[in-house]
Enzyme design. Sequence first.
Site, PDB file in Angstrom:
ATOM      1  N   ASP A  25       0.968  -1.234  -0.114  1.00  0.00           N
ATOM      2  CA  ASP A  25      -0.044   0.173   0.014  1.00  0.00           C
ATOM      3  C   ASP A  25       1.057   1.245  -0.022  1.00  0.00           C
ATOM      4  OD1 ASP A  25      -2.258   1.753   0.243  1.00  0.00           O
ATOM      5  OD2 ASP A  25      -3.251   0.462   1.765  1.00  0.00           O
ATOM      6  N   HIS A 217      -6.923   4.677   6.612  1.00  0.00           N
ATOM      7  CA  HIS A 217      -6.023   5.644   6.323  1.00  0.00           C
ATOM      8  C   HIS A 217      -6.277   6.999   7.035  1.00  0.00           C
ATOM      9  CE1 HIS A 217      -4.261   3.747   2.512  1.00  0.00           C
ATOM     10  NE2 HIS A 217      -4.961   2.950   2.687  1.00  0.00           N
ATOM     11  N   CYS A 248      -4.267   4.526  -2.470  1.00  0.00           N
ATOM     12  CA  CYS A 248      -4.843   3.988  -3.612  1.00  0.00           C
ATOM     13  C   CYS A 248      -4.644   4.946  -4.582  1.00  0.00           C
ATOM     14  CB  CYS A 248      -6.253   3.198  -3.573  1.00  0.00           C
ATOM     15  SG  CYS A 248      -6.685   2.924  -5.206  1.00  0.00           S
TER      16      CYS A 248
HETATM   17  N1  COA Z   1      -1.122  -9.086 -13.489  1.00  0.00           N
HETATM   18  C1  COA Z   1      -0.537  -8.917 -14.598  1.00  0.00           C
HETATM   19  N2  COA Z   1      -1.048  -8.708 -16.037  1.00  0.00           N
HETATM   20  C2  COA Z   1      -2.496  -8.591 -15.786  1.00  0.00           C
HETATM   21  C3  COA Z   1      -3.139  -8.692 -14.778  1.00  0.00           C
HETATM   22  C4  COA Z   1      -2.456  -9.086 -13.639  1.00  0.00           C
HETATM   23  N3  COA Z   1      -3.289  -9.548 -12.468  1.00  0.00           N
HETATM   24  N4  COA Z   1      -4.481  -8.831 -15.068  1.00  0.00           N
HETATM   25  C5  COA Z   1      -4.394  -8.358 -16.232  1.00  0.00           C
HETATM   26  N5  COA Z   1      -3.152  -8.305 -16.833  1.00  0.00           N
HETATM   27  C6  COA Z   1      -2.957  -7.747 -18.026  1.00  0.00           C
HETATM   28  C7  COA Z   1      -3.589  -8.448 -19.191  1.00  0.00           C
HETATM   29  O1  COA Z   1      -2.782  -9.606 -19.560  1.00  0.00           O
HETATM   30  C8  COA Z   1      -3.701  -7.502 -20.473  1.00  0.00           C
HETATM   31  O2  COA Z   1      -2.419  -7.374 -20.881  1.00  0.00           O
HETATM   32  P1  COA Z   1      -2.104  -6.904 -22.426  1.00  0.00           P
HETATM   33  O3  COA Z   1      -2.603  -5.371 -22.560  1.00  0.00           O
HETATM   34  O4  COA Z   1      -0.562  -7.034 -22.602  1.00  0.00           O
HETATM   35  O5  COA Z   1      -2.800  -7.570 -23.246  1.00  0.00           O
HETATM   36  C9  COA Z   1      -3.988  -6.054 -19.675  1.00  0.00           C
HETATM   37  O6  COA Z   1      -3.292  -6.336 -18.339  1.00  0.00           O
HETATM   38  C10 COA Z   1      -5.351  -5.619 -19.573  1.00  0.00           C
HETATM   39  O7  COA Z   1      -5.877  -6.843 -19.210  1.00  0.00           O
HETATM   40  P2  COA Z   1      -7.564  -6.595 -18.732  1.00  0.00           P
HETATM   41  O8  COA Z   1      -8.052  -7.884 -18.170  1.00  0.00           O
HETATM   42  O9  COA Z   1      -8.326  -6.038 -20.001  1.00  0.00           O
HETATM   43  O10 COA Z   1      -7.353  -5.739 -17.458  1.00  0.00           O
HETATM   44  P3  COA Z   1      -7.864  -4.072 -17.289  1.00  0.00           P
HETATM   45  O11 COA Z   1      -7.108  -3.119 -18.095  1.00  0.00           O
HETATM   46  O12 COA Z   1      -9.259  -3.963 -17.524  1.00  0.00           O
HETATM   47  O13 COA Z   1      -7.494  -3.950 -15.668  1.00  0.00           O
HETATM   48  C11 COA Z   1      -6.920  -5.020 -13.385  1.00  0.00           C
HETATM   49  C12 COA Z   1      -8.033  -4.596 -14.664  1.00  0.00           C
HETATM   50  C13 COA Z   1      -7.744  -5.604 -12.393  1.00  0.00           C
HETATM   51  C14 COA Z   1      -5.985  -5.936 -13.928  1.00  0.00           C
HETATM   52  C15 COA Z   1      -6.213  -3.575 -13.217  1.00  0.00           C
HETATM   53  O14 COA Z   1      -7.153  -2.563 -12.982  1.00  0.00           O
HETATM   54  C16 COA Z   1      -5.395  -3.588 -12.007  1.00  0.00           C
HETATM   55  O15 COA Z   1      -4.554  -4.261 -12.059  1.00  0.00           O
HETATM   56  N6  COA Z   1      -5.825  -2.999 -10.903  1.00  0.00           N
HETATM   57  C17 COA Z   1      -5.361  -3.257  -9.595  1.00  0.00           C
HETATM   58  C18 COA Z   1      -5.120  -1.797  -9.115  1.00  0.00           C
HETATM   59  C19 COA Z   1      -4.623  -1.637  -7.622  1.00  0.00           C
HETATM   60  O16 COA Z   1      -3.902  -2.596  -7.398  1.00  0.00           O
HETATM   61  N7  COA Z   1      -4.828  -0.741  -7.092  1.00  0.00           N
HETATM   62  C20 COA Z   1      -4.332  -0.629  -5.841  1.00  0.00           C
HETATM   63  C21 COA Z   1      -5.046  -1.384  -4.602  1.00  0.00           C
HETATM   64  S1  COA Z   1      -6.245  -0.870  -3.797  1.00  0.00           S
HETATM   65 ZN    ZN Z   2      -5.094   0.929   1.741  1.00  0.00          ZN
END
Ligand code: COA
Ligand code: ZN
Length: 314
Positions: A25, A217, A248
């Site tokens: 975080d 937080h 975040c």
């Molecule tokens: N790890 C690595 N790569 C990932 C992944 C993961 N967990 N999930 C998706 N991807 C990759 C896909 O393979 C794809 O790759 P490409 O562009 O090379 O083909 C790309 O990311 C998009 O995939 P998609 O399923 O369409 O994801 P998205 O763009 O809709 O994003 C999340 C969805 C969930 C992956 C993304 O929003 C995310 O990681 N969010 C987490 C945010 C976070 O950690 N916030 C802080 C904590 S509160």
């Molecule tokens: Zn937090």
Amino acid sequence: MTHPSHTHSTETLAPLHIHEVCVRDGFQIEPVFVPTERKIELVNALSRSGVAKIEVTSFSSPKAIPALADAEAVMRGIERVAGVEYAALVPNVRGAERALACAVDELNLVMSASASHSQANLRMTREQSLAQFAEIVAAAAGQAAINASLSTAFGCPFDGDVPADEVLHWAARLIDLGITRIALCDTTGMANPAQVRRLFHAVTERWPEVTFTAHFHDTRAMGLANALAALDVGITHFDASLGGLGGCPFAPGASGNVCTEDMVHMFEAMGRDTGVDLDRLLTLARQLPDIVGHPVPGQVMKAGPATRRYSLPG
Ligand code: COA
Ligand code: ZN
């Protein structure tokens, strides 16, 4: 009985479990990329501080969270100390596969309690998160423990109030999946102590078998007050971040978590056992400004613990 934790003076007070989230975080929102080696060094040092759990990294998309793009290298590079749990944040099935390949002890599945933060942070609806979690629970069986973290459980920077009933609904859905550890997260410091008392009381009354964690937080300077309110209704598991780093990147206005060493200092001063060596934490916290390149919010690291004594001048 409205406050299950009100302890009689002869009762033994339950030990508290501190979950250190700085490396996840904390570093996820830093503009500088903390080198992999420094992350590993910090986790290794934290492993010897007495914290119960360390959230080591996040298996999110590296496009979403570039600061933690080295998740595999960090997870595989650390030395694991017996008795410490090593967790990682996981938003989807792809993240769970990556985390399981690194043999994490606990997958910390993240979803939002509010619709808009769910879209902003995860680009999923809450139902889509739950569908991912159902698959993950099946895949992780026998390999890793599962915690679910409900972001924006006390308020959403887009949607405003998040009604307690809505939080109870999503908690119930997670519990229906077989999840027995849940963190209620105040992503942008919107919670107040009265609300914290009500919500944690409601969930612990309804699901006494579930382990609930408080994740606060300090965005509006209510973090420690909220931790105390959670403690008052019997919560014994707390997320916190060394130096008070954190936030975040997809929640406008987000800032640092409750500061671990400040929280440990408060709990220990109250006579609660955290198992944590405060001096070690303070030594580590004082290294953070050099690691992240700016001062950090922690207070006790600046003033020293209340047990500090000065000699009279003259
Ligand atoms: N790890 C690595 N790569 C990932 C992944 C993961 N967990 N999930 C998706 N991807 C990759 C896909 O393979 C794809 O790759 P490409 O562009 O090379 O083909 C790309 O990311 C998009 O995939 P998609 O399923 O369409 O994801 P998205 O763009 O809709 O994003 C999340 C969805 C969930 C992956 C993304 O929003 C995310 O990681 N969010 C987490 C945010 C976070 O950690 N916030 C802080 C904590 S509160
Ligand atoms: Zn937090």
